[in-house]
Enzyme design. Sequence first.
Site, PDB file in Angstrom:
ATOM      1  N   ASP A  33      41.830  32.014  56.392  1.00 54.62           N
ATOM      2  CA  ASP A  33      42.656  31.637  54.899  1.00 54.62           C
ATOM      3  C   ASP A  33      43.684  30.759  55.274  1.00 54.62           C
ATOM      4  O   ASP A  33      44.460  30.644  56.355  1.00 54.62           O
ATOM      5  CB  ASP A  33      43.232  33.024  54.429  1.00 54.62           C
ATOM      6  N   ASN A  89      39.719  40.269  44.913  1.00 53.10           N
ATOM      7  CA  ASN A  89      40.191  39.854  43.571  1.00 53.10           C
ATOM      8  C   ASN A  89      39.108  39.422  42.499  1.00 53.10           C
ATOM      9  O   ASN A  89      38.187  38.384  42.875  1.00 53.10           O
ATOM     10  CB  ASN A  89      41.162  38.660  43.634  1.00 53.10           C
ATOM     11  N   GLN A  96      42.523  36.262  41.079  1.00 51.86           N
ATOM     12  CA  GLN A  96      41.298  35.512  41.727  1.00 51.86           C
ATOM     13  C   GLN A  96      41.513  34.002  41.354  1.00 51.86           C
ATOM     14  O   GLN A  96      41.925  33.580  40.156  1.00 51.86           O
ATOM     15  CB  GLN A  96      40.118  35.763  41.012  1.00 51.86           C
ATOM     16  N   VAL A  98      39.583  31.367  43.302  1.00 50.87           N
ATOM     17  CA  VAL A  98      38.405  30.721  43.715  1.00 50.87           C
ATOM     18  C   VAL A  98      37.198  31.470  43.150  1.00 50.87           C
ATOM     19  O   VAL A  98      37.004  32.615  43.710  1.00 50.87           O
ATOM     20  CB  VAL A  98      38.311  30.416  45.068  1.00 50.87           C
ATOM     21  N   HIS A 102      34.466  36.507  47.540  1.00 53.94           N
ATOM     22  CA  HIS A 102      34.944  36.344  48.901  1.00 53.94           C
ATOM     23  C   HIS A 102      35.676  37.652  49.183  1.00 53.94           C
ATOM     24  O   HIS A 102      36.534  38.281  47.950  1.00 53.94           O
ATOM     25  CB  HIS A 102      35.938  35.163  49.066  1.00 53.94           C
ATOM     26  N   HIS A 104      38.682  39.302  51.213  1.00 58.28           N
ATOM     27  CA  HIS A 104      39.543  39.052  52.326  1.00 58.28           C
ATOM     28  C   HIS A 104      39.763  40.148  53.253  1.00 58.28           C
ATOM     29  O   HIS A 104      39.828  41.158  52.943  1.00 58.28           O
ATOM     30  CB  HIS A 104      41.132  39.152  51.365  1.00 58.28           C
TER      31      HIS A 104
HETATM   32  P1  AMP Z   1      41.621  34.518  45.771  1.00 56.45           P
HETATM   33  O1  AMP Z   1      42.951  34.477  45.203  1.00 56.45           O
HETATM   34  O2  AMP Z   1      41.236  35.878  45.880  1.00 56.45           O
HETATM   35  O3  AMP Z   1      40.636  33.845  44.935  1.00 56.45           O
HETATM   36  O4  AMP Z   1      41.714  34.123  47.209  1.00 56.45           O
HETATM   37  C1  AMP Z   1      41.311  32.488  47.299  1.00 56.45           C
HETATM   38  C2  AMP Z   1      41.808  32.403  48.767  1.00 56.45           C
HETATM   39  O5  AMP Z   1      41.320  31.007  49.100  1.00 56.45           O
HETATM   40  C3  AMP Z   1      43.483  32.302  48.793  1.00 56.45           C
HETATM   41  O6  AMP Z   1      43.873  33.179  49.735  1.00 56.45           O
HETATM   42  C4  AMP Z   1      43.604  30.806  49.317  1.00 56.45           C
HETATM   43  O7  AMP Z   1      44.813  30.719  50.287  1.00 56.45           O
HETATM   44  C5  AMP Z   1      42.358  30.536  49.884  1.00 56.45           C
HETATM   45  N1  AMP Z   1      42.016  29.058  50.137  1.00 56.45           N
HETATM   46  C6  AMP Z   1      42.092  28.252  49.295  1.00 56.45           C
HETATM   47  N2  AMP Z   1      41.457  27.085  49.710  1.00 56.45           N
HETATM   48  C7  AMP Z   1      41.183  27.153  51.107  1.00 56.45           C
HETATM   49  C8  AMP Z   1      40.672  26.603  51.946  1.00 56.45           C
HETATM   50  N3  AMP Z   1      40.212  25.135  51.713  1.00 56.45           N
HETATM   51  N4  AMP Z   1      40.436  26.989  53.201  1.00 56.45           N
HETATM   52  C9  AMP Z   1      40.594  28.291  53.563  1.00 56.45           C
HETATM   53  N5  AMP Z   1      41.129  29.230  52.654  1.00 56.45           N
HETATM   54  C10 AMP Z   1      41.347  28.571  51.200  1.00 56.45           C
END
Ligand code: AMP
Length: 116
Positions: A33, A89, A96, A98, A102, A104
């Site tokens: 992350d 999430n 959430q 992204v 995924h 974590h």
């Molecule tokens: P969520 O809030 O569950 O959607 O988590 C998305 C996660 O993606 C967050 O913890 C971000 O820090 C992580 N994230 C966003 N962009 C990137 C990236 N380019 N490389 C690695 N992690 C990322």
Amino acid sequence: MSMTEETIFTKIINGDIPSDKVYEDDECICIRDITPQAPTHLLVIPRKPIPRLVDASDEDKALLGHLMLKVGDIAREAGVGDGFRVIINNGANAGQTVFHLHLHILAGKTFSEGMV
Ligand code: AMP
């Protein structure tokens, strides 16, 4: 962003933007992350762009099982097999950001008992 647009994780999977990749196979990748919330903070991401967990369907059963098993393998390999959290999430209301499923993996800090 609309849930049907290409997400940052699809761009990472396609190699269009860089990532710190720790594992990959035909079904998924695992990256660090970019904003770690714990000393070990990994993301296990299916190559298939399922937006949210609730968008998975019966045809994804084997894929979801694969992701769970890989979480264990990757955590063991990272040296945190004895203590880690797995978080998904689901939806903006759960934080959430992204919209590409995924998992974590968080480890390396002291977690309190319970969930939050
Ligand atoms: P969520 O809030 O569950 O959607 O988590 C998305 C996660 O993606 C967050 O913890 C971000 O820090 C992580 N994230 C966003 N962009 C990137 C990236 N380019 N490389 C690695 N992690 C990322």
